[in-house]
Structure formats: C-alpha cells, structure tokens
Design an enzyme around this catalytic site. Structure first.
Site, PDB file in Angstrom:
ATOM      1  N   ASP A   9      14.252   0.631 -17.238  1.00  0.00           N
ATOM      2  CA  ASP A   9      12.865   0.331 -16.915  1.00  0.00           C
ATOM      3  C   ASP A   9      11.986   0.925 -18.017  1.00  0.00           C
ATOM      4  O   ASP A   9      12.057   2.124 -18.289  1.00  0.00           O
ATOM      5  CB  ASP A   9      12.506   0.946 -15.564  1.00  0.00           C
ATOM      6  CG  ASP A   9      11.223   0.377 -14.978  1.00  0.00           C
ATOM      7  OD1 ASP A   9      10.543  -0.394 -15.686  1.00  0.00           O
ATOM      8  OD2 ASP A   9      10.891   0.707 -13.827  1.00  0.00           O
ATOM      9  N   MET A  10      11.217   0.081 -18.671  1.00  0.00           N
ATOM     10  CA  MET A  10      10.354   0.531 -19.759  1.00  0.00           C
ATOM     11  C   MET A  10       9.081   1.129 -19.168  1.00  0.00           C
ATOM     12  O   MET A  10       8.313   0.430 -18.513  1.00  0.00           O
ATOM     13  CB  MET A  10      10.047  -0.639 -20.691  1.00  0.00           C
ATOM     14  CG  MET A  10      11.315  -1.282 -21.242  1.00  0.00           C
ATOM     15  SD  MET A  10      11.000  -2.869 -22.071  1.00  0.00           S
ATOM     16  CE  MET A  10      12.586  -3.684 -21.850  1.00  0.00           C
ATOM     17  N   ASP A 103      10.163  -6.108 -18.824  1.00  0.00           N
ATOM     18  CA  ASP A 103      10.341  -4.679 -19.075  1.00  0.00           C
ATOM     19  C   ASP A 103      11.383  -4.019 -18.170  1.00  0.00           C
ATOM     20  O   ASP A 103      11.384  -2.803 -17.997  1.00  0.00           O
ATOM     21  CB  ASP A 103       9.008  -3.944 -18.936  1.00  0.00           C
ATOM     22  CG  ASP A 103       8.406  -4.065 -17.541  1.00  0.00           C
ATOM     23  OD1 ASP A 103       8.933  -4.853 -16.728  1.00  0.00           O
ATOM     24  OD2 ASP A 103       7.408  -3.372 -17.273  1.00  0.00           O
ATOM     25  N   GLU A 104      12.310  -4.820 -17.627  1.00  0.00           N
ATOM     26  CA  GLU A 104      13.254  -4.255 -16.655  1.00  0.00           C
ATOM     27  C   GLU A 104      14.525  -5.094 -16.637  1.00  0.00           C
ATOM     28  O   GLU A 104      14.476  -6.318 -16.733  1.00  0.00           O
ATOM     29  CB  GLU A 104      12.592  -4.252 -15.274  1.00  0.00           C
ATOM     30  CG  GLU A 104      13.353  -3.571 -14.187  1.00  0.00           C
ATOM     31  CD  GLU A 104      12.612  -3.649 -12.856  1.00  0.00           C
ATOM     32  OE1 GLU A 104      13.135  -3.105 -11.875  1.00  0.00           O
ATOM     33  OE2 GLU A 104      11.525  -4.281 -12.787  1.00  0.00           O
TER      34      GLU A 104
END
Length: 347
Positions: A9-10, A103-104
């Site tokens: 996860d960013m 982003d995940e």
C-alpha cells in the site's frame, strides 16, 4: 504448503507524489482533490489527517477542519506514471500480482525462492530509491491478514502475521478492520454491543449467517485466520462509470442531461477500447444534504453505443423523483460481456 501473500500500500499516495515533486510541501497538511468547495478529498498527507481530514470528505468540510491546509488538484497522469514505476519493481519479483487500485496490490510469493522478509525490504528500498516514496507492506498466509498487516504501523510500515499469532493478535482490533464489514454492518454490530474482534469472535456462526446471509460464514472464518481467496492476476472490471459535482445544486433535469450525454460518450469509448457490452445502467445522485441514491435498470439486451447508453440513462433519470436539489450526478454501466466479432456470410 502455506501460501505467502504480500499486500503493498503506497502511503498517502497522491499527497506523497505532490510532496516529492515540491519539497516545500514537506511536513505540511497537503490535501489532494481539488480547490473547489464542491469537490471531495481524494487523499491527504498524514499531517492533514491529524486535523481529522479523511478521503471522500467534502472539500468545504476539510477546509473547516484544517484552516492551513494546502489544497491541490488531482494530477492523475503523474500518479499513474509513478505507479507504473512501482509496479515494475513488483514484476521483478513475481508475475502473480493483483492490482487493487493505482496504489495498492496483492503479490503471491508462495513459489518465490527467497525469504519473504528479504523481498519486502528489497521492494521498500527499491521503491524509495527510484521514486523517493515510502510504502507499507504486510505479509501473511492469506489476503485478509496480509492487508491487515500492511495497515498495522503505517506509514512506511512492515508487519508479518503468522499462523501462531491468530486469533489473539486480532482480538483488540475494532471490527471495522475486518475486510467486508462496511459502515452499515459495523453499525448493526455496534448496536448490539459488538465493537472488537474478540467480541465478534464469540458469536456463533449461525447468528452471523442470520445477520449477514452467507457472507456471515466468511466473516466467521476470516477472524479465525481462514481466507481462501486467490491472488487474481486479472481483476474483472465490475462497472465503468463517470460522475461529477455541480457548481450549483439543481433539480432541473434538463440541466443534468448534458452531463449524462458526456458520461455516455466517455463510457462508450472505454467500452469500445475493451471490446465490452453491458446491460445494467445505474444513475447515482447525491442530494444537497449529502444523501446518496441510486436507481438501476437491467436491460434485455447488451449495449455499448453512446446513443443507447444515453437513451437508457435518460429513461432512468425521467423516473427519478427529485425531492430536493442534487449536487452530484453519476452514470455507470455493468453486467458485461465481451463483444465478439461476427463474420458475415457471403450468402
């Protein structure tokens, strides 16, 4: 053989990219989502979160909570560029990647012949070196626990949940940490005095099935460390849609139709590029008092052309009773099938 699942996860991704591109923003409450009072927060920095700002919060509310917030518009193409760089690092490790969003993602490391903790540190270091961004990583033997682990000590976290940790490691957590329990389900459980996973754990499976249907059995298993979902390389797209917030609230359907027309055009283009047809049309509205309503229609045939999507959407719109003005309109299509090229007979 137990699986080895990684969830990445960013951290505060959009806001982190903005800070990376403009170092003067470092340490400040950055809120991405637009500068208009009518917009919503896409994401925000951890500094902004200390003021109570959250994703999907109306901009005007975020401004009230965070007077010194720095509000920026979304730059999706830039975020996609950085996301592609990060996913290229994942692809060096395994091809078993399930993207959840820009982003995940989940990665299945079961058959990667390297220590999972070493891989996690390698990914974190490479991403930091190549993009300047931090990411949080969770490792476990299934998807539910891996995702829970990645959220454990954000930002820049790294956590492993082992079989021997379960279920005790979960007991103190709030039930809203259980994947699949939405706000309504959490409220229903809170109303009967269930707030922690330990309290949820004590409920019999039959009770959960009565409360949530067959999904109750999945919840029962999940908090016991049982989750058999596979990492899927290709996630089936469930719907294609567009929405917008009006500059001024309206209850005039003639004002709304040009937006529907624009949405139909965009959706038709996406469907054409993916060779899809769909037969479920949904109109979404958000009223001036921030109440969401949806109305859907399942057609007897599959459609993909702009004019057909627009026509069916307008039919739904005409049947909507607008009891108060609306601030947001959305259109989506689902229930897809792949279009097949038909060979014409010479006869």
């Amino acid at each position: 053989m137990d699986k080895v699942i990684m969830h990445v996860d960013m951290d505060a991704f959009f806001a982190s990219v903005e800070v990376m591109d403009n170092r003067s923003l470092r340490g400040k409450p950055v809120i991405v989502g637009g500068i208009s009072e009518r917009g919503v927060v896409a994401t925000c920095s951890y500094e902004a979160r200390t003021f109570g700002v959250r994703s999907a919060m109306p901009i005007y509310m975020a401004k009230a909570k965070c007077h010194n917030g720095i509000f920026l518009p979304v730059r999706y193409e830039r975020y996609k560029e950085i996301s592609n760089k990060i996913f290229s690092v994942f692809n060096e490790i395994t091809s078993l990647i399930e993207p959840l969003s820009i982003d995940e993602a989940y990665l299945d490391l079961t058959h990667v012949n390297k220590d999972s903790l070493y891989i996690a540190r390698f990914i974190k270091n490479r991403v930091k070196k190549e993009t300047g961004l931090n990411i949080s990583i969770g490792l476990s033997y299934n998807k539910f626990l891996a995702k829970l682990a990645s959220d454990w000590n954000k930002p820049n976290g790294l956590k492993i949940i082992k079989k021997s940790d379960v279920p005790n490691i979960l007991f103190s957590l709030s039930i809203d940490k259980v994947h699949g329990l939405g706000k309504k389900s959490v409220k229903n459980l809170n109303d009967i005095g269930i707030f922690t996973i330990e309290e949820l754990y004590k409920l019999p499976v039959a009770f959960l099935i009565d409360l949530f249907g067959k999904f109750g059995a999945e919840i029962y298993d999940r908090i016991r460390g049982i989750d058999n979902r596979e990492v899927k390389i290709f996630r089936e797209r469930k719907s294609i849609g567009k929405e917008t917030t009006f500059l001024n609230d309206t209850d005039d359907k003639d004002d709304i139709k040009p937006y529907i027309k624009s949405f139909a055009s965009s959706i038709a283009s996406i469907m054409e590029s993916k060779s899809l047809s769909g037969k479920n049309i949904t109109i979404k509205i958000k009223t001036s008092s921030f109440i969401n309503h949806t109305k859907s229609k399942t057609l007897t045939r599959y459609i993909h052309r702009e004019e057909d999507i627009y026509k069916e959407a307008c039919n739904i719109l005409e049947k909507l009773k607008l009891e108060e003005k609306i601030r947001l309109i959305g259109l989506s299509i689902s229930s897809f099938k792949e279009k097949k090229i038909e060979q014409l007979s010479l006869f």
